[in-house]
Write an enzyme that holds these catalytic residues in place. Structure first.
Site, short mmCIF file in Angstrom:
data_model
loop_
_atom_site.label_atom_id
_atom_site.label_comp_id
_atom_site.label_asym_id
_atom_site.label_seq_id
_atom_site.Cartn_x
_atom_site.Cartn_y
_atom_site.Cartn_z
N TYR A 9 73.23 57.67 -45.31
CA TYR A 9 74.56 57.59 -44.71
C TYR A 9 74.66 56.54 -43.61
O TYR A 9 75.74 56.02 -43.35
CB TYR A 9 74.96 58.95 -44.13
CG TYR A 9 75.32 59.97 -45.19
CD1 TYR A 9 76.57 59.93 -45.79
CD2 TYR A 9 74.43 60.95 -45.58
CE1 TYR A 9 76.92 60.86 -46.76
CE2 TYR A 9 74.77 61.88 -46.56
CZ TYR A 9 76.01 61.84 -47.14
OH TYR A 9 76.36 62.75 -48.11
N LYS A 201 72.04 59.19 -26.97
CA LYS A 201 72.53 59.57 -28.31
C LYS A 201 72.68 61.09 -28.44
O LYS A 201 73.70 61.61 -28.89
CB LYS A 201 71.55 59.04 -29.36
CG LYS A 201 71.71 59.60 -30.73
CD LYS A 201 72.98 59.13 -31.37
CE LYS A 201 73.37 60.02 -32.53
NZ LYS A 201 74.39 59.48 -33.36
N ARG A 241 93.30 64.78 -16.88
CA ARG A 241 91.84 64.85 -16.90
C ARG A 241 91.30 65.97 -17.77
O ARG A 241 90.17 66.40 -17.62
CB ARG A 241 91.31 65.00 -15.45
CG ARG A 241 91.30 63.68 -14.68
CD ARG A 241 90.99 63.86 -13.21
NE ARG A 241 91.99 64.65 -12.53
CZ ARG A 241 93.20 64.20 -12.16
NH1 ARG A 241 93.51 62.95 -12.39
NH2 ARG A 241 94.07 64.99 -11.57
N CYS A 255 74.80 66.10 -37.50
CA CYS A 255 74.67 65.52 -36.16
C CYS A 255 75.00 66.53 -35.08
O CYS A 255 74.12 67.01 -34.38
CB CYS A 255 75.60 64.32 -36.06
SG CYS A 255 75.48 63.23 -37.48
N1 SAJ Z 1 84.94 69.73 -35.35
C1 SAJ Z 1 85.66 70.79 -34.83
N2 SAJ Z 1 86.62 70.52 -33.89
C2 SAJ Z 1 86.87 69.25 -33.46
C3 SAJ Z 1 86.13 68.19 -33.99
C4 SAJ Z 1 85.16 68.46 -34.93
O1 SAJ Z 1 85.47 71.95 -35.20
O2 SAJ Z 1 87.77 69.09 -32.63
C5 SAJ Z 1 83.90 69.99 -36.37
C6 SAJ Z 1 84.10 69.21 -37.66
O3 SAJ Z 1 84.98 69.87 -38.52
C7 SAJ Z 1 82.69 69.14 -38.21
C8 SAJ Z 1 81.85 69.04 -36.93
O4 SAJ Z 1 82.66 69.49 -35.89
O5 SAJ Z 1 82.34 70.32 -38.91
C9 SAJ Z 1 81.32 67.65 -36.64
O6 SAJ Z 1 82.31 66.68 -36.96
P1 SAJ Z 1 82.69 65.46 -36.00
O7 SAJ Z 1 83.79 64.73 -36.64
O8 SAJ Z 1 82.91 65.95 -34.61
O9 SAJ Z 1 81.36 64.60 -35.90
P2 SAJ Z 1 80.32 64.02 -36.97
O10 SAJ Z 1 79.18 64.99 -37.03
O11 SAJ Z 1 80.95 63.67 -38.25
O12 SAJ Z 1 79.86 62.67 -36.22
C10 SAJ Z 1 79.30 62.75 -34.92
C11 SAJ Z 1 79.95 61.70 -34.01
N3 SAJ Z 1 79.57 61.96 -32.62
C12 SAJ Z 1 80.47 61.98 -31.62
O13 SAJ Z 1 81.65 61.83 -31.78
C13 SAJ Z 1 79.93 62.17 -30.24
C14 SAJ Z 1 79.54 60.29 -34.44
O14 SAJ Z 1 80.05 59.34 -33.51
C15 SAJ Z 1 78.02 60.18 -34.51
O15 SAJ Z 1 77.62 58.89 -34.94
C16 SAJ Z 1 77.53 61.20 -35.53
O16 SAJ Z 1 77.90 62.51 -35.04
C17 SAJ Z 1 76.03 61.08 -35.68
O17 SAJ Z 1 75.57 60.51 -36.69
O18 SAJ Z 1 75.30 61.48 -34.76
#
Ligand code: SAJ
Length: 407
Positions: A9, A201, A241, A255
């Site tokens: 990925y 990270k 804020r 992640c």
């Molecule tokens: N989720 C919620 N509520 C939200 C946002 C997300 O329940 O408000 C859930 C999503 O449905 C999902 C999980 O969290 O199940 C994770 O999704 P995500 O969109 O928050 O993040 P990832 O895992 O797809 O990607 C993250 C990102 N990290 C951050 O935003 C700090 C991305 O920038 C990183 O590169 C990635 O992890 C990684 O590879 O580490």
């Protein structure tokens, strides 16, 4: 020439991006089938803009192979699973890849590790291996950590625009790798030391996990006392804020649901807020199951075969099911011998990966009375009218129909 090791990925889009910006790139993966697919001109997963990027990179001369290349720059992007019991990162794939690189690397080569690792991993696991094999770090081999930050669903855009972090022992090596990433990355690139890069990270993903856990806890409080959590978060977020994320059926993906555990695993006596947050997020699939039970009772429903779970992926508009909340729910139902009864559908998952999986949206909707929206794919957002007349439990707050049950 850059040899990108691990075409998953992160490795694949990174390799494609570099190649399409004039860098000579060879991508290596031990998985022969994956390499065969790529050589045949097809990508190995779905992601917005990836196919176009792939075509561009192929035209620019990118090559795919199972062999490690003799060169001076390696980017390692292999999986870093975590041990579910100790909560610690398992660096075995990174270490194996480094060992394989060292069999062929030129003197003075730079090994960039992109895979997410817990703070201290390079010092604890990678440096000793390099030294044991007789290489002097800083002269024979240089180590760099360049963690990725791109979000699945918007990877191609974020590769081009996100700021990045490069951690290196020596400033000039850090600058060299910065220039390599700057071939395509328009964001700011900060050069720091390796440990700081590792920590940033994991901290970024932990920050998001804790924020989501806070939203999930608010959802439970609001459910307990009959308040609308979405309205409350919306109003709070109008404060200059405050920026609360959204509650949901659980946190999946490889992640946010994994990386914070590295800190809990390494600092169990200190990382209390993180530990509780992860437990809150991990408890959400069970909370959703309880809600389904309540909603069925309220509607005099007894037949689980008339319940449909919409969405198998860990979030909207991706085809990745790793740590998916829906799968966690189904596993929990299986333990109560009823996981096979509910119908399940996801437009992004073509293979049968769970029992009773339906492959057509209309057939799915027509076959159930209660639709549980677990993933807010565009497909369901664009077809809300088809849910009219059904009992709808929307765990993602995407449905605007009247009478919808929320978290
Ligand atoms: N989720 C919620 N509520 C939200 C946002 C997300 O329940 O408000 C859930 C999503 O449905 C999902 C999980 O969290 O199940 C994770 O999704 P995500 O969109 O928050 O993040 P990832 O895992 O797809 O990607 C993250 C990102 N990290 C951050 O935003 C700090 C991305 O920038 C990183 O590169 C990635 O992890 C990684 O590879 O580490």
């Amino acid at each position: 020439m850059v040899n990108v090791i691990g075409l998953g990925y992160i490795g694949l889009p990174t390799a494609l991006m570099m190649a399409s910006h004039g860098v000579e790139v060879i991508g290596t993966d031990y998985d022969e089938n994956k390499v065969k697919t790529l050589k045949e001109g097809r990508t190995t997963f779905k992601e917005k803009g990836l196919d176009e990027l792939f075509d561009k990179a192929v035209k620019s001369g990118i090559k795919f192979t199972t062999e490690y290349q003799v060169t001076d720059t390696y980017i390692i992007s292999v999986p870093t699973p975590y041990d579910k019991f100790t909560k610690r990162v398992d660096a075995k794939y990174v270490v194996e890849a480094v060992k394989d690189v060292l069999k062929v690397a030129q003197k003075g080569a730079i090994i960039v590790i992109e895979s997410t690792i817990s703070p201290g991993t390079i010092h604890k696991f990678v440096r000793p291996v390099v030294e044991e094999l007789g290489f002097k770090i800083g002269t024979d081999i240089h180590l760099v950590h360049a963690p990725e930050r791109i979000i699945p669903g918007n990877m191609v855009y974020e590769l081009l625009h996100n700021n990045r972090t490069i951690g290196a022992d020596e400033k000039e090596i850090g600058e060299k790798i910065k220039n390599l990433y700057a071939s395509f990355c328009g964001g700011e690139i900060v050069v720091t030391d390796i440990r700081t890069a590792e920590m940033t990270k994991v901290v970024e993903n932990t920050y998001r996990a804790v924020n989501i856990a806070f939203a999930n806890e608010l959802a439970k409080i609001c459910r307990y006392d009959g308040m609308d959590v979405y309205e409350i978060i919306k109003i709070c977020n109008m404060h200059p804020r405050v920026n609360i994320l959204q509650p949901g059926p659980g946190v999946g993906g490889h992640c946010i649901s994994v990386d914070p555990w590295f800190l809990v695993g390494d600092y169990p006596r200190i990382a209390k807020v993180i530990d509780e947050s992860m437990k809150t997020n991990d408890g959400m699939p069970e909370f959703v199951l309880n809600r389904i039970y309540e909603i069925m009772k309220e509607n005099n429903m007894k037949d689980l075969t008339r319940v449909g779970l919409y969405g198998l992926t860990y979030k909207e508009n991706v085809d990745d099911t790793r740590e998916s909340p829906t799968i966690q729910m189904l596993e929990s139902m299986d333990r109560h011998l009823c996981g096979h009864l509910v119908k399940v559908y996801d437009p992004f998952i073509k293979d049968d990966i769970v029992d009773n999986q339906v492959h057509d949206f209309d057939e799915f909707i027509n076959g159930v009375d209660l639709v549980v929206i677990l993933v807010g794919h565009d497909e369901i957002k664009n077809n809300m009218d088809k849910l009219k007349g059904k009992i709808v439990f929307d765990t993602r707050n995407v449905c605007s129909l009247d009478g919808v049950y929320k978290l």
